[in-house]
Design an enzyme around this catalytic site. Structure first.
Site, mmCIF file in Angstrom:
data_model
loop_
_atom_site.group_PDB
_atom_site.id
_atom_site.type_symbol
_atom_site.label_atom_id
_atom_site.label_comp_id
_atom_site.label_asym_id
_atom_site.label_seq_id
_atom_site.Cartn_x
_atom_site.Cartn_y
_atom_site.Cartn_z
ATOM 1 N N ASP A 1 0.833 -1.320 0.191
ATOM 2 C CA ASP A 1 -0.048 0.090 -0.042
ATOM 3 C C ASP A 1 0.773 1.085 -0.037
ATOM 4 O OD1 ASP A 1 -1.782 2.011 0.042
ATOM 5 O OD2 ASP A 1 -2.421 1.314 2.280
ATOM 6 N N GLU B 1 31.731 9.323 3.386
ATOM 7 C CA GLU B 1 32.370 9.046 4.340
ATOM 8 C C GLU B 1 31.230 9.528 5.434
ATOM 9 O OE1 GLU B 1 35.733 11.727 4.274
ATOM 10 O OE2 GLU B 1 36.531 10.918 2.457
ATOM 11 N N GLU C 1 29.544 9.913 9.073
ATOM 12 C CA GLU C 1 30.038 10.137 10.434
ATOM 13 C C GLU C 1 28.615 10.114 11.394
ATOM 14 O OE1 GLU C 1 33.432 13.333 9.807
ATOM 15 O OE2 GLU C 1 31.807 14.056 10.408
ATOM 16 N N GLU D 1 36.286 10.172 15.454
ATOM 17 C CA GLU D 1 36.119 11.500 14.816
ATOM 18 C C GLU D 1 36.653 12.580 15.837
ATOM 19 O OE1 GLU D 1 36.225 13.592 12.546
ATOM 20 O OE2 GLU D 1 36.330 12.242 10.755
ATOM 21 N N GLU E 1 33.577 7.382 12.463
ATOM 22 C CA GLU E 1 33.491 7.377 11.082
ATOM 23 C C GLU E 1 34.192 6.012 10.636
ATOM 24 O OE1 GLU E 1 35.735 9.277 7.345
ATOM 25 O OE2 GLU E 1 35.003 10.849 8.856
ATOM 26 N N HIS F 1 30.826 13.465 3.836
ATOM 27 C CA HIS F 1 31.551 14.073 2.722
ATOM 28 C C HIS F 1 31.582 13.044 1.548
ATOM 29 C CE1 HIS F 1 34.551 15.901 5.642
ATOM 30 N NE2 HIS F 1 33.454 16.622 5.556
ATOM 31 N N ARG G 1 40.673 22.593 3.603
ATOM 32 C CA ARG G 1 39.214 21.766 3.832
ATOM 33 C C ARG G 1 38.221 22.936 4.162
ATOM 34 N NH1 ARG G 1 40.440 16.223 5.172
ATOM 35 N NH2 ARG G 1 42.709 15.793 4.643
ATOM 36 N N GLU H 1 35.483 16.074 -3.876
ATOM 37 C CA GLU H 1 34.990 15.716 -2.729
ATOM 38 C C GLU H 1 34.046 16.797 -2.310
ATOM 39 O OE1 GLU H 1 36.242 14.727 1.834
ATOM 40 O OE2 GLU H 1 37.865 16.227 0.903
ATOM 41 N N ARG I 1 31.889 18.483 0.611
ATOM 42 C CA ARG I 1 31.988 18.290 1.980
ATOM 43 C C ARG I 1 30.830 18.847 2.771
ATOM 44 N NH1 ARG I 1 36.889 17.576 3.993
ATOM 45 N NH2 ARG I 1 36.631 18.968 5.787
#
Length: 444
Positions: free
Chosen positions: A53, A132, A134, A189, A196, A245, A316, A333, A335
């Site tokens: 359903d 990645e 976390e 982490e 992670e 990430h 970063r 990447e 982030r």
């Protein structure tokens, strides 16, 4: 993951004493749903004849058109290792089809397949994702409810005895490996109680399936350790939030389309155009990649999460980082994504944004190799750096204005996603929060 035939599955379920089959799928909000059937119904399921359903599932269909069919993806067959005590339980991840045998437009997995076809029409053969995710581990209370008491006071890459989550994390890795995952790393982490586990990249559909399976395994094994695992982006004030990430790459004829040995930073024109597309559409896809009110508590300066639209190969703080590996491992990447995102929808809009950059041969701005967090607003403006939306409401407004990203969701998913998220924002906006009472109750 292994490749299975119908005969393989029938044989394995008999050999392994499988008693139940879970037919899993994901709703628009990213929640895993399942219909469990006894093993006697396996062949009916393999014939794509299991009906459910759809009107009872968030964002699917109205009650007058509720019947939906589950089409199991045979290659997602796996036996849950922790269910061996009273007969094993196996699962398939399913696509949702209408009774007429057409892919259901409201199925996030089918929707990602639709966008992947557009990629293939442009000459690319694969869109790979290395996620990645976390998560935090909190202790359970005496009745099995989550508390806000962390399981450890560890920090980045810490070892026991500081990292008391190590045994739980190790058991999670063992269960995942038994289910066919190739685990690349697991570690504590930055924040206390935060962890992670990274697994090998795969094509986008498989990787999204892995993310959903990963969440299920993490939560299940954590509970066996007396812990609650949460993928909430920012469960605690004053510490880092949890991101997911996403390492992205496009392949053409077995070669990484992002790699060019003679290019600047060894990046191809395709990679640069893809980056430009991601940056152009970042404010619009943020409602999908960061879909909760809480997501925007993570996207603030000072906690390693990006809140500015820029790219770099060296630091970063921007939205996009280019990891150092080259050749087949060249990747982009992104982030900003957090683990509350529906992975199928997140990949659909990220791919759509990148493909738009390639189609229109967009040029990215210059890379920003300074720490953006220490730049003032005037410096950011001079560099052409804009902010990501600061609230879910602002992100939804940006989403509505972007034809490329809305096309990446399709009309059905867009309509129901916006409806659900606008209700969520309005509930948050109109609620009276403890902070307000602390600030204003005595003052006024």
């Amino acid at each position: 993951m292994a490749k299975y035939t119908r005969e393989d599955i029938i044989r394995i379920t008999k050999e392994e004493n499988v008693k139940f089959i879970r037919l899993q799928f994901t709703d628009i909000l990213g929640t895993i749903k399942n219909v469990e059937i006894p093993i006697s119904q396996l062949e009916k399921a393999l014939d794509n004849k299991m009906m459910f359903d759809g009107s009872s599932i968030e964002g699917f269909v109205r009650i007058e058109e509720s019947d939906m069919l589950l089409y199991p993806d045979l290659n997602t067959f796996v036996i849950f290792p922790w269910t061996a005590e009273k007969g094993k339980v196996a699962r398939f991840i399913c696509d949702i089809y209408t009774p007429e045998g057409k892919p259901f437009e409201g199925d996030p997995r089918n929707n990602l397949k639709r966008v992947l076809k557009e990629m293939e029409e442009m000459g690319f053969t694969n869109f790979n994702l290395g996620p990645e995710p976390e998560f935090f581990l909190f202790k359970l209370d005496q009745v099995g409810e989550p508390t806000l008491e962390l399981n450890d006071n560890g920090g980045y890459f810490d070892l026991a005895p500081t990292d008391l989550g190590e045994n739980c994390r190790r058991d999670i890795v063992l269960e995942l490996e038994e289910m066919g995952f190739e685990i690349e790393a697991s570690h504590h982490e930055v924040a206390p109680g935060q962890h992670e586990i990274d697994f090998k990249y795969a094509d986008a559909i498989t990787a999204c399936d892995h993310i959903q399976t990963f969440k299920l395994v993490v939560k299940t094994i954590a509970r066996k350790h007396g812990l609650h695992a949460t993928f909430m982006p920012k469960p605690l004030f004053g510490v880092n939030g949890s991101g997911m990430h996403c390492n992205l790459s496009l392949f053409k004829d077995g070669q990484n389309a992002f790699y060019e040995p003679t290019g600047d930073l060894e990046l191809s024109d395709t990679a640069r155009q893809f980056i430009a597309g991601i940056l152009k559409h970042a404010p619009s896809f943020t409602a999908v990649t960061n879909p909760t009110v809480n997501s925007y508590k993570r996207l603030v300066p000072g906690y390693e999460a990006p809140c500015y639209v820029a790219w770099s190969a060296r630091n970063r703080s921007p939205l996009i980082r280019i990891p150092a590996s080259r050749g087949m491992s060249t990747r982009v990447e992104v982030r900003s994504v957090d683990p509350s995102a529906n992975p199928y929808l997140a990949m659909a809009v990220l791919l759509k944004a990148g493909l738009d950059g390639i189609k229109n041969k967009l040029t990215p701005p210059n890379a920003v190799d300074r720490n953006i967090y220490v730049m003032n607003k005037q410096e950011r403006i001079a560099e052409g750096i804009i902010d990501l939306p600061a609230t879910l409401a602002a992100a939804l407004d940006e989403l509505k204005k972007d034809e490329v990203i809305t096309a990446g969701l399709g009309e059905h998913i867009l309509e129901h996603f916006l409806e659900a998220k606008e209700i969520e924002w309005d509930m948050f906006r109109t609620a009276v929060h403890p902070w307000e009472r602390e600030q204003y109750l005595q003052m006024y």
